[in-house]
Design an enzyme around this catalytic site. Structure first.
Site, PDB file in Angstrom:
ATOM      1  N   ARG A  43       0.803  -1.235   0.000  1.00 13.63           N
ATOM      2  CA  ARG A  43       0.000   0.000   0.000  1.00 13.63           C
ATOM      3  C   ARG A  43       0.830   1.276   0.000  1.00 13.63           C
ATOM      4  NH1 ARG A  43      -3.066  -2.952   3.575  1.00 13.63           N
ATOM      5  NH2 ARG A  43      -4.828  -3.956   2.532  1.00 13.63           N
ATOM      6  N   LYS A  59       3.775  11.612 -10.978  1.00 10.45           N
ATOM      7  CA  LYS A  59       2.899  10.766 -11.798  1.00 10.45           C
ATOM      8  C   LYS A  59       3.608   9.454 -12.068  1.00 10.45           C
ATOM      9  CE  LYS A  59       0.378  14.052 -14.640  1.00 10.45           C
ATOM     10  NZ  LYS A  59       0.057  14.312 -16.050  1.00 10.45           N
ATOM     11  N   GLU A  93      11.735  18.430 -24.677  1.00  6.61           N
ATOM     12  CA  GLU A  93      10.944  18.774 -23.480  1.00  6.61           C
ATOM     13  C   GLU A  93      11.500  20.057 -22.847  1.00  6.61           C
ATOM     14  OE1 GLU A  93       8.148  17.433 -22.208  1.00  6.61           O
ATOM     15  OE2 GLU A  93       8.052  15.392 -23.017  1.00  6.61           O
ATOM     16  N   LYS A 116       9.438  22.903 -13.792  1.00  6.63           N
ATOM     17  CA  LYS A 116       8.479  21.840 -13.498  1.00  6.63           C
ATOM     18  C   LYS A 116       8.156  21.806 -12.012  1.00  6.63           C
ATOM     19  CE  LYS A 116       6.555  17.413 -14.350  1.00  6.63           C
ATOM     20  NZ  LYS A 116       6.485  16.175 -15.080  1.00  6.63           N
ATOM     21  N   GLU A 161      -3.068  18.506 -11.963  1.00  4.92           N
ATOM     22  CA  GLU A 161      -3.484  18.893 -13.295  1.00  4.92           C
ATOM     23  C   GLU A 161      -4.779  19.682 -13.354  1.00  4.92           C
ATOM     24  OE1 GLU A 161      -3.233  16.797 -17.589  1.00  4.92           O
ATOM     25  OE2 GLU A 161      -1.897  16.237 -15.982  1.00  4.92           O
ATOM     26  N   ARG A 213      -1.040  23.017 -14.302  1.00  3.16           N
ATOM     27  CA  ARG A 213      -0.261  21.841 -14.718  1.00  3.16           C
ATOM     28  C   ARG A 213      -0.554  21.463 -16.165  1.00  3.16           C
ATOM     29  NH1 ARG A 213       1.813  16.593 -11.170  1.00  3.16           N
ATOM     30  NH2 ARG A 213       2.985  15.740 -12.904  1.00  3.16           N
ATOM     31  N   ASN A 225       1.301  20.103 -20.831  1.00  2.00           N
ATOM     32  CA  ASN A 225       0.871  19.252 -21.937  1.00  2.00           C
ATOM     33  C   ASN A 225       1.055  19.905 -23.295  1.00  2.00           C
ATOM     34  OD1 ASN A 225       0.075  17.187 -20.251  1.00  2.00           O
ATOM     35  ND2 ASN A 225      -1.978  18.023 -20.012  1.00  2.00           N
ATOM     36  N   HIS A 234       1.638  17.876 -26.321  1.00  2.00           N
ATOM     37  CA  HIS A 234       1.388  16.483 -25.972  1.00  2.00           C
ATOM     38  C   HIS A 234       0.076  15.934 -26.529  1.00  2.00           C
ATOM     39  CE1 HIS A 234       4.870  16.983 -23.515  1.00  2.00           C
ATOM     40  NE2 HIS A 234       4.788  15.763 -23.017  1.00  2.00           N
ATOM     41  N   HIS A 286       0.692  12.720 -28.482  1.00  3.86           N
ATOM     42  CA  HIS A 286       0.153  11.411 -28.091  1.00  3.86           C
ATOM     43  C   HIS A 286      -0.574  10.756 -29.260  1.00  3.86           C
ATOM     44  CE1 HIS A 286       0.149  12.562 -23.553  1.00  3.86           C
ATOM     45  NE2 HIS A 286       1.281  11.986 -23.911  1.00  3.86           N
ATOM     46  N   HIS A 327       9.178   9.598 -27.485  1.00  7.39           N
ATOM     47  CA  HIS A 327       8.195  10.514 -26.891  1.00  7.39           C
ATOM     48  C   HIS A 327       8.528  11.984 -27.213  1.00  7.39           C
ATOM     49  CE1 HIS A 327       5.384  12.234 -24.054  1.00  7.39           C
ATOM     50  NE2 HIS A 327       6.389  12.901 -23.508  1.00  7.39           N
TER      51      HIS A 327
HETATM   52  N1  LIG Z   1       5.458  10.539 -15.281  1.00 11.61           N
HETATM   53  C1  LIG Z   1       5.655  11.557 -16.061  1.00 11.61           C
HETATM   54  O1  LIG Z   1       5.373  12.692 -15.699  1.00 11.61           O
HETATM   55  C2  LIG Z   1       6.259  11.335 -17.412  1.00 11.61           C
HETATM   56  C3  LIG Z   1       6.636  12.432 -18.191  1.00 11.61           C
HETATM   57  C4  LIG Z   1       7.234  12.202 -19.424  1.00 11.61           C
HETATM   58  C5  LIG Z   1       7.431  10.902 -19.874  1.00 11.61           C
HETATM   59  N2  LIG Z   1       7.057   9.852 -19.093  1.00 11.61           N
HETATM   60  C6  LIG Z   1       7.282   8.471 -19.563  1.00 11.61           C
HETATM   61  O2  LIG Z   1       8.652   8.290 -19.804  1.00 11.61           O
HETATM   62  C7  LIG Z   1       8.824   7.207 -20.722  1.00 11.61           C
HETATM   63  C8  LIG Z   1       9.922   7.532 -21.695  1.00 11.61           C
HETATM   64  O3  LIG Z   1      11.111   7.765 -20.974  1.00 11.61           O
HETATM   65  P1  LIG Z   1      12.539   7.812 -21.694  1.00 11.61           P
HETATM   66  O4  LIG Z   1      12.444   8.618 -22.938  1.00 11.61           O
HETATM   67  O5  LIG Z   1      13.505   8.212 -20.661  1.00 11.61           O
HETATM   68  O6  LIG Z   1      12.729   6.321 -22.210  1.00 11.61           O
HETATM   69  P2  LIG Z   1      13.424   5.015 -21.571  1.00 11.61           P
HETATM   70  O7  LIG Z   1      13.219   4.936 -20.130  1.00 11.61           O
HETATM   71  O8  LIG Z   1      12.966   3.882 -22.406  1.00 11.61           O
HETATM   72  O9  LIG Z   1      14.972   5.250 -21.866  1.00 11.61           O
HETATM   73  C9  LIG Z   1      15.396   5.383 -23.217  1.00 11.61           C
HETATM   74  C10 LIG Z   1      16.567   4.470 -23.549  1.00 11.61           C
HETATM   75  O10 LIG Z   1      17.757   4.984 -22.962  1.00 11.61           O
HETATM   76  C11 LIG Z   1      18.460   3.978 -22.252  1.00 11.61           C
HETATM   77  N3  LIG Z   1      19.188   4.652 -21.188  1.00 11.61           N
HETATM   78  C12 LIG Z   1      18.669   5.220 -20.074  1.00 11.61           C
HETATM   79  N4  LIG Z   1      19.613   5.888 -19.386  1.00 11.61           N
HETATM   80  C13 LIG Z   1      20.773   5.714 -20.072  1.00 11.61           C
HETATM   81  C14 LIG Z   1      22.097   6.184 -19.876  1.00 11.61           C
HETATM   82  N5  LIG Z   1      22.400   7.010 -18.878  1.00 11.61           N
HETATM   83  N6  LIG Z   1      23.025   5.812 -20.763  1.00 11.61           N
HETATM   84  C15 LIG Z   1      22.711   5.032 -21.842  1.00 11.61           C
HETATM   85  N7  LIG Z   1      21.478   4.583 -22.076  1.00 11.61           N
HETATM   86  C16 LIG Z   1      20.515   4.924 -21.201  1.00 11.61           C
HETATM   87  C17 LIG Z   1      17.379   3.042 -21.813  1.00 11.61           C
HETATM   88  O11 LIG Z   1      17.878   1.759 -21.551  1.00 11.61           O
HETATM   89  C18 LIG Z   1      16.445   3.056 -23.025  1.00 11.61           C
HETATM   90  O12 LIG Z   1      16.912   2.177 -24.014  1.00 11.61           O
HETATM   91  C19 LIG Z   1       7.487   6.994 -21.373  1.00 11.61           C
HETATM   92  O13 LIG Z   1       6.956   5.777 -20.932  1.00 11.61           O
HETATM   93  C20 LIG Z   1       6.642   8.160 -20.867  1.00 11.61           C
HETATM   94  O14 LIG Z   1       5.283   7.813 -20.704  1.00 11.61           O
HETATM   95  C21 LIG Z   1       6.480  10.050 -17.889  1.00 11.61           C
HETATM   96 ZN   LIG Z   2       6.364  14.597 -22.215  1.00 10.52          ZN
END
Ligand SMILES: NC(=O)c1ccc[n+]([C@@H]2O[C@H](COP(=O)([O-])OP(=O)(O)OC[C@H]3O[C@@H](n4cnc5c(N)ncnc54)[C@H](O)[C@@H]3O)[C@@H](O)[C@H]2O)c1
Ligand SMILES: [Zn+2]
Length: 357
Positions: free
Chosen positions: A117, A139, A181, A223, A233, A237, A241, A244, A248, A261
């Site tokens: 929990r 999030k 971003e 942020k 949001e 907040r 987006n 986005h 999306h 992304h």
């Molecule tokens: N919660 C939120 O507010 C929020 C906001 C934006 C995005 N997201 C989420 O984030 C995700 C995308 O994240 P991402 O773009 O970081 O992708 P990811 O986590 O898949 O990382 C991208 C790639 O980089 C590699 N990698 C990571 N760190 C590394 C490093 N230091 N050196 C070498 N390789 C490395 C990973 O293994 C992967 O292959 C999506 O699922 C999205 O929904 C969430």
């Molecule tokens: Zn984003």
């Protein structure tokens, strides 16, 4: 050392941005914490595991691996990890350290939110996108077949520890995707950051440390401010987006495989800028500046073969469409956006066409 406060009704915490801070990771683990579980992926661990291990020297911890990739961002692996945590002696006093990109931030964060929990999570992001976005704001969640992030929870971290040096091993495409971003941060609320990104693009793209550290700190501060003013949001907040809604739609239409992304967000920002111009929200001059900026940090992969009408249809199904009304975040000037609804479909379609061409 730049550090920023996030103050939400759920929790108040600090986001630290400092080159080399990972070397002191242990100091962010509360002395009273129980078993420490480092949750990462094999890929991230191969690149940066040793660095974190050095920062945690002297502490006992267990490393657990999630599968990487958006297609594995699902509930099932979390159930397996939770079973594993129990087998290894995890309990309500345990702590999760999320070490990876946005996928790990979201998944390990959600695991912490639901394990017994809810146990605390320390976010240590390793991609640019996760450092300026995914690890901040609480999030967390995973995907359903029906769509992205459709189950999840708000689970604010204990702290967010951001070390720009971890990006040294990040592939070029991932780095650029994260930059979008930061461009977004400039457009929605940070005109000085926008200027810096325009004037120092060469240094930023060459990953010159001072330039990288500065833009990360600016985006993180932005942020933190927005999330502090509005955790769940409401209108403020929502400005995050920007780009986005259209982004999306593009990600969904291409099965989350063709664009990263950040790249989809870059496309989305382009569409939003065209829409802003068509609806008279933003001047022609600012439109050109924003489009130029997206070009400097581009290009994104080719957009051929994507029907504009399909993207329009997907907008209507977006999770953020409230009661059938699409809210668009449109630029007003560099550093300011407005949330607008009730825009004629014809104009939306036209803006998508312009962004695709
Ligand atoms: N919660 C939120 O507010 C929020 C906001 C934006 C995005 N997201 C989420 O984030 C995700 C995308 O994240 P991402 O773009 O970081 O992708 P990811 O986590 O898949 O990382 C991208 C790639 O980089 C590699 N990698 C990571 N760190 C590394 C490093 N230091 N050196 C070498 N390789 C490395 C990973 O293994 C992967 O292959 C999506 O699922 C999205 O929904 C969430
Ligand atoms: Zn984003």
């Amino acid at each position: 050392m730049p550090s920023f406060r996030v103050e939400t009704p759920q929790r108040c915490y600090t986001a630290v941005v400092e080159r080399g801070v990972i070397g002191h990771a242990a100091q962010y683990i509360p002395a009273r914490a129980g078993k420490l579980f480092v949750v990462s992926t094999e890929d991230v661990w191969r690149h940066q595991g040793e660095t974190l291990a050095r920062g945690l020297a002297g502490l006992a911890y267990e490393v657990l691996h999630l599968p990487g990739g958006e297609e594995h961002k699902r509930l099932a692996p979390l159930e397996q990890l939770a079973e594993e945590m129990v087998r290894r002696g995890g309990d309500r006093s345990s702590l999760v350290l999320a070490f990876g990109g946005g996928i790990v931030s979201d998944m390990a964060g959600f695991l912490a939110a639901i394990f017994m929990r809810g146990i605390p999570v320390l976010q240590v992001p390793t991609t640019l996108l996760a450092q300026v976005d995914a690890s901040l704001g609480g999030k967390t969640g995973v995907n359903l077949v029906a769509g992205k992030n459709l189950i999840g929870s708000f689970h604010q971290p204990l702290a967010v520890v951001i070390d720009p040096a971890l990006l040294d091993t990040l592939p070029e495409r991932e780095y650029r995707a994260g930059l979008y971003e930061i461009v977004k941060a400039g457009i929605i609320r940070e005109p000085d950051l926008f200027r810096f990104l325009a004037d120092r693009s060469r240094d930023v793209l060459a990953r010159q440390p001072q330039a990288v550290d500065r833009i990360i700190a600016d985006a993180v501060r932005m942020k933190c401010e927005v999330v502090s003013a509005d955790e769940r949001e409401g209108d403020l907040r929502r400005i995050l987006n920007f780009g986005h809604t259209f982004g999306h739609a593009l990600e969904a239409e291409t099965g989350y495989t063709r664009f990263l992304h950040g790249e989809a967000v870059a496309f989305g920002m382009r569409a939003a800028v065209y829409l802003g111009q068509m609806t008279g929200h933003v001047s022609a001059e600012d439109t050109v500046e924003i489009l130029d900026m997206l070009q400097i940090y581009g290009p994104i992969p080719p957009l051929d073969g994507i029907p504009a009408a399909n993207l329009l249809a997907r907008l209507v199904h977006d999770k953020k469409t409230v009661q059938g009304k699409i809210h668009f975040v449109l630029p007003v000037r560099i550093g300011e956006v407005a949330v607008v609804s009730g825009i004629e479909e014809k104009l939306v379609l036209e803006s998508i066409r312009s962004a695709l061409s």
